[in-house]
Motif scaffolding. Sequence first.
Motif, PDB file in Angstrom:
ATOM      1  N   VAL A 159      43.909  38.361  38.418  1.00 36.04           N
ATOM      2  CA  VAL A 159      44.461  39.530  37.727  1.00 36.04           C
ATOM      3  C   VAL A 159      43.540  39.948  36.596  1.00 36.04           C
ATOM      4  CG1 VAL A 159      46.413  40.341  36.347  1.00 36.04           C
ATOM      5  CG2 VAL A 159      46.828  38.934  38.364  1.00 36.04           C
ATOM      6  N   GLU A 160      42.931  38.956  35.914  1.00 34.40           N
ATOM      7  CA  GLU A 160      42.031  39.282  34.824  1.00 34.40           C
ATOM      8  C   GLU A 160      40.848  40.112  35.327  1.00 34.40           C
ATOM      9  OE1 GLU A 160      43.272  36.384  35.433  1.00 34.40           O
ATOM     10  OE2 GLU A 160      44.489  35.886  33.676  1.00 34.40           O
ATOM     11  N   GLU A 161      40.288  39.716  36.493  1.00 29.76           N
ATOM     12  CA  GLU A 161      39.191  40.495  37.060  1.00 29.76           C
ATOM     13  C   GLU A 161      39.651  41.890  37.447  1.00 29.76           C
ATOM     14  OE1 GLU A 161      37.009  38.734  40.188  1.00 29.76           O
ATOM     15  OE2 GLU A 161      36.224  37.075  38.972  1.00 29.76           O
ATOM     16  N   ALA A 162      40.857  41.995  37.958  1.00 34.69           N
ATOM     17  CA  ALA A 162      41.396  43.315  38.301  1.00 34.69           C
ATOM     18  C   ALA A 162      41.525  44.179  37.059  1.00 34.69           C
ATOM     19  CB  ALA A 162      42.748  43.163  38.997  1.00 34.69           C
ATOM     20  N   GLN A 163      41.961  43.518  35.947  1.00 33.82           N
ATOM     21  CA  GLN A 163      42.077  44.258  34.696  1.00 33.82           C
ATOM     22  C   GLN A 163      40.712  44.765  34.229  1.00 33.82           C
ATOM     23  OE1 GLN A 163      43.671  41.962  31.517  1.00 33.82           O
ATOM     24  NE2 GLN A 163      43.640  43.639  30.040  1.00 33.82           N
ATOM     25  N   GLU A 164      39.710  43.893  34.292  1.00 36.10           N
ATOM     26  CA  GLU A 164      38.365  44.287  33.883  1.00 36.10           C
ATOM     27  C   GLU A 164      37.818  45.388  34.784  1.00 36.10           C
ATOM     28  OE1 GLU A 164      33.985  42.237  33.030  1.00 36.10           O
ATOM     29  OE2 GLU A 164      35.695  41.017  33.680  1.00 36.10           O
ATOM     30  N   HIS A 165      38.079  45.256  36.104  1.00 35.44           N
ATOM     31  CA  HIS A 165      37.633  46.293  37.054  1.00 35.44           C
ATOM     32  C   HIS A 165      38.299  47.629  36.739  1.00 35.44           C
ATOM     33  CE1 HIS A 165      36.180  47.911  40.884  1.00 35.44           C
ATOM     34  NE2 HIS A 165      37.403  48.394  41.086  1.00 35.44           N
ATOM     35  N   ALA A 166      39.577  47.572  36.377  1.00 30.66           N
ATOM     36  CA  ALA A 166      40.295  48.807  36.046  1.00 30.66           C
ATOM     37  C   ALA A 166      39.724  49.451  34.793  1.00 30.66           C
ATOM     38  CB  ALA A 166      41.784  48.503  35.867  1.00 30.66           C
ATOM     39  N   GLU A 167      39.333  48.630  33.810  1.00 33.86           N
ATOM     40  CA  GLU A 167      38.756  49.183  32.591  1.00 33.86           C
ATOM     41  C   GLU A 167      37.418  49.863  32.854  1.00 33.86           C
ATOM     42  OE1 GLU A 167      38.512  45.925  29.924  1.00 33.86           O
ATOM     43  OE2 GLU A 167      40.648  45.925  29.416  1.00 33.86           O
ATOM     44  N   LEU A 168      36.628  49.267  33.762  1.00 33.28           N
ATOM     45  CA  LEU A 168      35.295  49.802  34.029  1.00 33.28           C
ATOM     46  C   LEU A 168      35.310  51.022  34.941  1.00 33.28           C
ATOM     47  CD1 LEU A 168      33.321  46.464  34.539  1.00 33.28           C
ATOM     48  CD2 LEU A 168      33.233  47.963  32.552  1.00 33.28           C
ATOM     49  N   THR A 169      36.263  51.067  35.878  1.00 30.86           N
ATOM     50  CA  THR A 169      36.237  52.115  36.921  1.00 30.86           C
ATOM     51  C   THR A 169      37.390  53.096  36.853  1.00 30.86           C
ATOM     52  OG1 THR A 169      37.490  50.715  38.469  1.00 30.86           O
ATOM     53  CG2 THR A 169      35.093  50.487  38.474  1.00 30.86           C
ATOM     54  N   SER A 170      38.430  52.797  36.061  1.00 34.76           N
ATOM     55  CA  SER A 170      39.656  53.624  35.992  1.00 34.76           C
ATOM     56  C   SER A 170      40.457  53.570  37.281  1.00 34.76           C
ATOM     57  CB  SER A 170      39.311  55.093  35.661  1.00 34.76           C
ATOM     58  OG  SER A 170      38.653  55.176  34.418  1.00 34.76           O
ATOM     59  N   HIS A 171      40.187  52.562  38.150  1.00 37.96           N
ATOM     60  CA  HIS A 171      40.993  52.390  39.354  1.00 37.96           C
ATOM     61  C   HIS A 171      42.271  51.619  38.999  1.00 37.96           C
ATOM     62  CE1 HIS A 171      37.027  52.610  41.850  1.00 37.96           C
ATOM     63  NE2 HIS A 171      37.363  53.766  41.303  1.00 37.96           N
ATOM     64  N   SER A 172      43.371  51.977  39.636  1.00 35.06           N
ATOM     65  CA  SER A 172      44.644  51.319  39.312  1.00 35.06           C
ATOM     66  C   SER A 172      45.442  50.915  40.540  1.00 35.06           C
ATOM     67  CB  SER A 172      45.492  52.254  38.427  1.00 35.06           C
ATOM     68  OG  SER A 172      45.746  53.474  39.123  1.00 35.06           O
ATOM     69  N   ASN A 173      44.899  51.147  41.725  1.00 40.70           N
ATOM     70  CA  ASN A 173      45.624  50.849  42.963  1.00 40.70           C
ATOM     71  C   ASN A 173      45.157  49.495  43.501  1.00 40.70           C
ATOM     72  OD1 ASN A 173      47.121  50.992  45.294  1.00 40.70           O
ATOM     73  ND2 ASN A 173      45.725  52.412  46.328  1.00 40.70           N
ATOM     74  N   PHE A 174      45.889  48.414  43.197  1.00 43.79           N
ATOM     75  CA  PHE A 174      45.528  47.065  43.617  1.00 43.79           C
ATOM     76  C   PHE A 174      46.628  46.485  44.500  1.00 43.79           C
ATOM     77  CE2 PHE A 174      43.372  47.861  39.641  1.00 43.79           C
ATOM     78  CZ  PHE A 174      42.086  47.444  39.908  1.00 43.79           C
ATOM     79  N   ALA A 175      46.222  45.662  45.466  1.00 43.99           N
ATOM     80  CA  ALA A 175      47.188  45.024  46.373  1.00 43.99           C
ATOM     81  C   ALA A 175      46.701  43.625  46.718  1.00 43.99           C
ATOM     82  CB  ALA A 175      47.356  45.852  47.642  1.00 43.99           C
ATOM     83  N   GLU A 176      47.643  42.738  46.992  1.00 43.11           N
ATOM     84  CA  GLU A 176      47.303  41.367  47.367  1.00 43.11           C
ATOM     85  C   GLU A 176      46.665  41.360  48.754  1.00 43.11           C
ATOM     86  OE1 GLU A 176      49.533  37.011  47.704  1.00 43.11           O
ATOM     87  OE2 GLU A 176      50.687  38.850  47.409  1.00 43.11           O
ATOM     88  N   SER A 177      45.615  40.513  48.934  1.00 41.71           N
ATOM     89  CA  SER A 177      44.882  40.474  50.192  1.00 41.71           C
ATOM     90  C   SER A 177      44.644  39.034  50.610  1.00 41.71           C
ATOM     91  CB  SER A 177      43.542  41.207  50.059  1.00 41.71           C
ATOM     92  OG  SER A 177      42.767  41.052  51.219  1.00 41.71           O
ATOM     93  N   THR A 178      44.619  38.818  51.942  1.00 38.51           N
ATOM     94  CA  THR A 178      44.319  37.479  52.480  1.00 38.51           C
ATOM     95  C   THR A 178      42.824  37.293  52.716  1.00 38.51           C
ATOM     96  OG1 THR A 178      44.675  38.310  54.724  1.00 38.51           O
ATOM     97  CG2 THR A 178      46.568  37.306  53.611  1.00 38.51           C
ATOM     98  N   GLU A 179      42.020  38.301  52.391  1.00 41.53           N
ATOM     99  CA  GLU A 179      40.568  38.212  52.564  1.00 41.53           C
ATOM    100  C   GLU A 179      39.952  37.584  51.324  1.00 41.53           C
ATOM    101  OE1 GLU A 179      36.744  41.167  53.423  1.00 41.53           O
ATOM    102  OE2 GLU A 179      38.807  41.967  53.315  1.00 41.53           O
ATOM    103  N   ALA A 180      39.249  36.482  51.515  1.00 36.11           N
ATOM    104  CA  ALA A 180      38.676  35.743  50.386  1.00 36.11           C
ATOM    105  C   ALA A 180      37.431  36.432  49.853  1.00 36.11           C
ATOM    106  CB  ALA A 180      38.338  34.316  50.799  1.00 36.11           C
ATOM    107  N   VAL A 181      37.214  36.286  48.552  1.00 38.24           N
ATOM    108  CA  VAL A 181      36.008  36.814  47.929  1.00 38.24           C
ATOM    109  C   VAL A 181      34.831  35.920  48.325  1.00 38.24           C
ATOM    110  CG1 VAL A 181      34.874  37.376  45.763  1.00 38.24           C
ATOM    111  CG2 VAL A 181      37.340  37.711  46.005  1.00 38.24           C
ATOM    112  N   LEU A 182      33.776  36.528  48.848  1.00 37.84           N
ATOM    113  CA  LEU A 182      32.616  35.750  49.280  1.00 37.84           C
ATOM    114  C   LEU A 182      31.989  35.000  48.107  1.00 37.84           C
ATOM    115  CD1 LEU A 182      30.726  38.123  51.734  1.00 37.84           C
ATOM    116  CD2 LEU A 182      31.947  36.019  52.293  1.00 37.84           C
ATOM    117  N   ASN A 183      31.432  33.841  48.444  1.00 36.85           N
ATOM    118  CA  ASN A 183      30.695  33.068  47.445  1.00 36.85           C
ATOM    119  C   ASN A 183      29.421  32.555  48.114  1.00 36.85           C
ATOM    120  OD1 ASN A 183      29.920  31.685  45.178  1.00 36.85           O
ATOM    121  ND2 ASN A 183      31.240  29.929  45.551  1.00 36.85           N
ATOM    122  N   LEU A 184      28.391  33.434  48.155  1.00 37.17           N
ATOM    123  CA  LEU A 184      27.115  33.090  48.756  1.00 37.17           C
ATOM    124  C   LEU A 184      26.187  32.608  47.649  1.00 37.17           C
ATOM    125  CD1 LEU A 184      26.722  36.200  51.100  1.00 37.17           C
ATOM    126  CD2 LEU A 184      27.669  33.951  51.669  1.00 37.17           C
TER     127      LEU A 184
END
Length: 414
Positions: free
Chosen positions: A18-43
Motif C-alpha cells: 500500500v505504501e508503494e501504491a501511495q507513493e505511485h499515486a503521489e508521483l503519477t496522480s493515479h488513483s485506480n488500484f486493485a488487488e492482483s495475483t500477479e507477483a512483482v518481478l524480482n530480476l
Amino acid sequence: MAGVSLKCGDCGALLKSVEEAQEHAELTSHSNFAESTEAVLNLVCTTCSKPCRSKTESDLHTKRTGHTEFVDKTMETVKPISLEAPKAAAMEIDNIDGSSGSGDASEEMVVPGVDKNILEELEGMGFPKARATRALHYSGNASLEAAVNWVVEHENDPDVDEMPKVPANSNSGPPKPALTPEEVKIKAQELRERARKKKEEEEKRMEREREKERIRIGKELLEAKRIEEDNERKRIILLRKAEKEEERRAREKIRQKVEEDKAERRRKLGLPAEDPAAAKPSVPVVEEKKSSLPIRPATKTEKMRECLRSLKQAHKEDDAKVKRAFQTLLTYMGNVAKNPDEEKLRKIRLTNQTFQERVGSLRGGIEFMELCGFEKMEGGEFLFLPRDKIDPAVINSAGTELNSAINNPFFGVL
C-alpha cells in the motif's frame, strides 16, 4: 489465490505494498488500484546485484551496463499483500483524487535516512544532494561505488533529481562506516578507470565487428572477381577453339585447291590422272574423289570466293583497304537486294573517284561485280546490272561470301 500485489488500473504498474501504491499515486496522480495475483518481478543482476522489477527495466540495465545475466528471484520474495494499512494511507491516496481527509502522523512521508558521510562524499564529487540521497537510498546505503553505479544507470530518469520520500516508520537502520577522503579519491579514480576501460573495450569490440564485415565484403568481392575471370577464361578458350577450327577448315580448302590444281595440270600435260597401283592401297576413297574433281566445273560461288581471296592476297599489306573494299562490295549487293527496281543503285560510273579508291583500283574488285551480273556498258564507262539479270540467289551468295571474308580472320591468309 491471495493477492500478492496492487495493480494500477491507469498504467498497469504492479506495486508490492500500500505504501508503494501511495507513493505511485503521489508521483503519477493515479488513483485506480486493485488487488492482483500477479507477483512483482524480482530480476537480480548477477554482476552488480541490482534488482529489476520488470523486463523493460532489465533491458534498460543491460543497455546501460552491458550486464546480461539475471536471476529470477520473484518466487523467493513474493508474499501475500496486506491491505490492512492505516486509514491515513488510504486517505492520502484519496486526497490525490480530490477527496477530503487527513493522514496519520505515523505515516508521514519523510526523507529516508542515508549514510551522511557517503552523502557528503557524493556531494563532494559534484552530485546534487537530492540525486545523491536517492542513489544512496535505492542502492541500500551499500557503498560509494554502488551509489555512483545507480546514478550512472538512472541518470536519464525524469525524477532523478527529486528528493525521495518514504513513510516515517520505514527509515533504514544505522548507516555503514564512511570512507576516508583518501579512499574516496581512490574509489573515484577506480570508477573513472573502470568506465574508461569499459569504453575502450566497447570500441575494440566495435572495431572487431567492422573488421569482420570488411573481411566478409572483401571475400565476396574476390569470389565475384574469380568467377568473372573464370568466365572470361572460358570464353577466350572457346574463341580460340573456334579460330583453330576455322583455320583448320581454311587449310583443308587450300589443300583441296592444291590437289585440284595438281590434277588439272596433269590433265593438261596429258599425264595419267592417277597411278592406280600406288594410290589404291593407301587412300582409295581419296583417289576416287580426285578422279572426279577435274571434271566438276567450279560454281559461281566458288569463283566469287577465289576472287575475294585473290583480292586479299594481292593487297595483304593493307588490311584496312581490303576490309573497306569488302564492305563497299557488300553495300552494293545489299542495295540491289533491297531495292532491285532502283536503276541508280545498279549503275556505277567506273571513273568515280570513290569507287576507284575502294574497289576499281583493286585486283579482283570489278571481276567480283561481273560475277554478280554487272556488265560494262557505254564504252566501258559504266558497270550496269540489268533488271532482268538480277539473280537473288547469286546476290545472296555474294553477300554470304563477303560476310565470311570480313568476319573470318583467316580468310585468304593461307
